[in-house]
Design a protein around this motif. Structure first.
Motif, PDB file in Angstrom:
ATOM      1  N   ASP A 251       0.827  -1.206   0.000  1.00  0.00           N
ATOM      2  CA  ASP A 251       0.000   0.000   0.000  1.00  0.00           C
ATOM      3  C   ASP A 251       0.859   1.253   0.000  1.00  0.00           C
ATOM      4  N   LEU A 252       1.959   1.239   0.742  1.00  0.00           N
ATOM      5  CA  LEU A 252       2.866   2.395   0.786  1.00  0.00           C
ATOM      6  C   LEU A 252       3.519   2.620  -0.575  1.00  0.00           C
ATOM      7  N   ARG A 253       3.935   1.541  -1.233  1.00  0.00           N
ATOM      8  CA  ARG A 253       4.531   1.668  -2.565  1.00  0.00           C
ATOM      9  C   ARG A 253       3.508   2.192  -3.562  1.00  0.00           C
ATOM     10  N   SER A 254       2.293   1.668  -3.469  1.00  0.00           N
ATOM     11  CA  SER A 254       1.239   2.120  -4.372  1.00  0.00           C
ATOM     12  C   SER A 254       0.938   3.600  -4.148  1.00  0.00           C
ATOM     13  N   ALA A 255       0.952   4.046  -2.888  1.00  0.00           N
ATOM     14  CA  ALA A 255       0.719   5.461  -2.595  1.00  0.00           C
ATOM     15  C   ALA A 255       1.834   6.329  -3.169  1.00  0.00           C
ATOM     16  N   GLY A 256       3.077   5.838  -3.088  1.00  0.00           N
ATOM     17  CA  GLY A 256       4.185   6.582  -3.674  1.00  0.00           C
ATOM     18  C   GLY A 256       4.046   6.718  -5.180  1.00  0.00           C
ATOM     19  N   ASP A 257       3.638   5.641  -5.838  1.00  0.00           N
ATOM     20  CA  ASP A 257       3.414   5.702  -7.288  1.00  0.00           C
ATOM     21  C   ASP A 257       2.285   6.675  -7.624  1.00  0.00           C
ATOM     22  N   TRP A 258       1.241   6.669  -6.804  1.00  0.00           N
ATOM     23  CA  TRP A 258       0.100   7.566  -7.022  1.00  0.00           C
ATOM     24  C   TRP A 258       0.540   9.023  -6.917  1.00  0.00           C
ATOM     25  N   LEU A 259       1.356   9.343  -5.919  1.00  0.00           N
ATOM     26  CA  LEU A 259       1.852  10.712  -5.761  1.00  0.00           C
ATOM     27  C   LEU A 259       2.703  11.122  -6.956  1.00  0.00           C
TER      28      LEU A 259
ATOM     29  N   ARG B  66       2.515   9.993 -10.067  1.00  0.00           N
ATOM     30  CA  ARG B  66       1.658  10.185 -11.241  1.00  0.00           C
ATOM     31  C   ARG B  66       0.943  11.526 -11.216  1.00  0.00           C
ATOM     32  N   HIS B  67       0.726  12.068 -10.047  1.00  0.00           N
ATOM     33  CA  HIS B  67      -0.001  13.331  -9.922  1.00  0.00           C
ATOM     34  C   HIS B  67       0.916  14.512  -9.600  1.00  0.00           C
ATOM     35  N   ASP B  68       2.196  14.362  -9.899  1.00  0.00           N
ATOM     36  CA  ASP B  68       3.169  15.446  -9.727  1.00  0.00           C
ATOM     37  C   ASP B  68       3.210  15.958  -8.288  1.00  0.00           C
ATOM     38  N   LEU B  69       3.059  15.059  -7.343  1.00  0.00           N
ATOM     39  CA  LEU B  69       3.181  15.401  -5.923  1.00  0.00           C
ATOM     40  C   LEU B  69       4.424  14.727  -5.349  1.00  0.00           C
TER      41      LEU B  69
ATOM     42  N   THR C 169      -4.171  18.925  -1.254  1.00  0.00           N
ATOM     43  CA  THR C 169      -4.241  18.705  -2.703  1.00  0.00           C
ATOM     44  C   THR C 169      -4.528  17.238  -3.006  1.00  0.00           C
ATOM     45  N   ALA C 170      -3.861  16.336  -2.287  1.00  0.00           N
ATOM     46  CA  ALA C 170      -4.093  14.906  -2.496  1.00  0.00           C
ATOM     47  C   ALA C 170      -5.533  14.529  -2.177  1.00  0.00           C
TER      48      ALA C 170
ATOM     49  N   MET D 223     -10.797  18.047 -20.754  1.00  0.00           N
ATOM     50  CA  MET D 223     -10.773  18.436 -19.346  1.00  0.00           C
ATOM     51  C   MET D 223      -9.355  18.328 -18.786  1.00  0.00           C
ATOM     52  N   PRO D 224      -8.990  19.193 -17.839  1.00  0.00           N
ATOM     53  CA  PRO D 224      -7.664  19.098 -17.225  1.00  0.00           C
ATOM     54  C   PRO D 224      -7.529  17.823 -16.409  1.00  0.00           C
ATOM     55  N   SER D 225      -6.303  17.430 -16.136  1.00  0.00           N
ATOM     56  CA  SER D 225      -6.078  16.254 -15.311  1.00  0.00           C
ATOM     57  C   SER D 225      -6.637  16.485 -13.910  1.00  0.00           C
ATOM     58  N   SER D 226      -6.786  15.405 -13.157  1.00  0.00           N
ATOM     59  CA  SER D 226      -7.340  15.533 -11.806  1.00  0.00           C
ATOM     60  C   SER D 226      -6.453  16.400 -10.917  1.00  0.00           C
ATOM     61  N   ALA D 227      -5.125  16.319 -11.115  1.00  0.00           N
ATOM     62  CA  ALA D 227      -4.218  17.133 -10.311  1.00  0.00           C
ATOM     63  C   ALA D 227      -4.384  18.615 -10.636  1.00  0.00           C
ATOM     64  N   VAL D 228      -4.483  18.939 -11.925  1.00  0.00           N
ATOM     65  CA  VAL D 228      -4.665  20.335 -12.327  1.00  0.00           C
ATOM     66  C   VAL D 228      -6.027  20.841 -11.849  1.00  0.00           C
ATOM     67  N   ALA D 229      -7.065  20.018 -11.998  1.00  0.00           N
ATOM     68  CA  ALA D 229      -8.408  20.418 -11.563  1.00  0.00           C
ATOM     69  C   ALA D 229      -8.440  20.650 -10.051  1.00  0.00           C
TER      70      ALA D 229
END
Length: 267
Positions: free
Chosen positions: A16-24, A26-29, A196-197, A253-259
């Motif tokens: 779950d921690l690795r998946s969260a890191g990948d998610w961040l 992907r969203h430029d966080l 933001t997340a 539409m803008p990406s979810s991070a931009v929105a």
């Protein structure tokens, strides 16, 4: 080995921690810290989303089974079974939403501080007008298709249309429940990055529920091949036009991070 985390139960797993890191990423966080709270919130959303997909698939298969058992004629017992299936779908979705909210509430209770200027995004920030219009048009189109089939003289087609209407109402009710949950979900954030997340999660969930798999699949599964040629052509056109509109909205539409950043900046 994981250790207890106050209010959250077991600590998030390494996966779950690795998946969260990948998610961040992907969203430029990239600068945002991967925390057990974030990993747990993302993990429960993935599992709840899978549960929703499984239930909707069960609705599609169950409606086909009901149509087969009733011999394409109105029968009380199969129709009651279909109504029970739809009711179970609504109860199941409510339980999934409760599960996600419970994890969020426990996660919020572990935060030592709250983000300044915390926001509660409305439907325009979470879903957006284009997606909302697409959902409304998709549901209306599916209902219109089912309603038009009710006017066909063939009793088999009319029976299938009744089954279709019941299932469409159930699928639409699930969509409304999910959107209501998204809008009422508590904000869980302690700084600007985690805020933001939080907003990105809402927007991603909202865009996920706009995918009209039930509305597109059910007419083809239940009525296509039984109804007249004009109805079949209308059903194919409905799916093709809807698919084209869905792709166009996603590209424009803008990406979810931009929105999410736009929503935060507008407050």
């Amino acid at each position: 080995m994981s250790t207890p985390h106050p209010g959250l139960g077991p600590l998030a797993s390494p996966a779950d921690l690795r998946s969260a890191g990948d998610w961040l990423t992907r969203h430029d966080l990239i600068g945002t810290r991967v925390t057990p709270v974030l990993a747990s919130r993302l993990a429960v959303r993935r599992r709840a989303r899978l549960g929703t997909h499984i239930m909707l698939a069960a609705l599609i298969m169950g409606s086909s089974l009901v149509a087969a058992l009733s011999g394409f004629r109105p029968q009380p017992l199969p129709m009651l079974a279909l109504a029970a299936l739809v009711a179970g779908l609504l109860v199941g979705q409510s339980l999934l939403d409760w599960w996600v909210r419970r994890v969020d509430q426990r996660a919020g209770a572990t935060l030592s501080r709250r983000a300044a200027h915390s926001i509660q995004p409305g439907w325009q920030e979470v879903l957006g007008r284009p997606y909302a219009a697409f959902v409304a048009a998709t549901v209306a189109g599916a209902m219109a298709l089912a309603g038009s089939a009710l006017g066909v003289p063939d009793p088999t087609v009319r029976h299938m249309a009744v089954v279709l209407l019941i299932c469409l109402l159930g699928g639409s009710a699930v969509m409304v429940l999910q959107l209501r949950h998204l809008l009422r979900r508590p904000v869980v954030a302690e700084d600007e990055e985690s805020l933001t997340a939080d907003v990105i999660m809402r927007i991603e969930d909202a865009r996920e529920l706009t995918m009209p798999s039930v509305q597109w699949s059910l007419p083809m599964v239940l009525v296509f091949g039984f109804a007249p040629a004009w109805w079949g052509a209308a059903a194919v056109a409905y799916v093709l036009v809807g698919l084209g509109a869905f792709v166009a909205i996603q590209r424009r539409m803008p990406s979810s991070a931009v929105a999410a950043r736009q929503a935060m900046g507008a407050r």
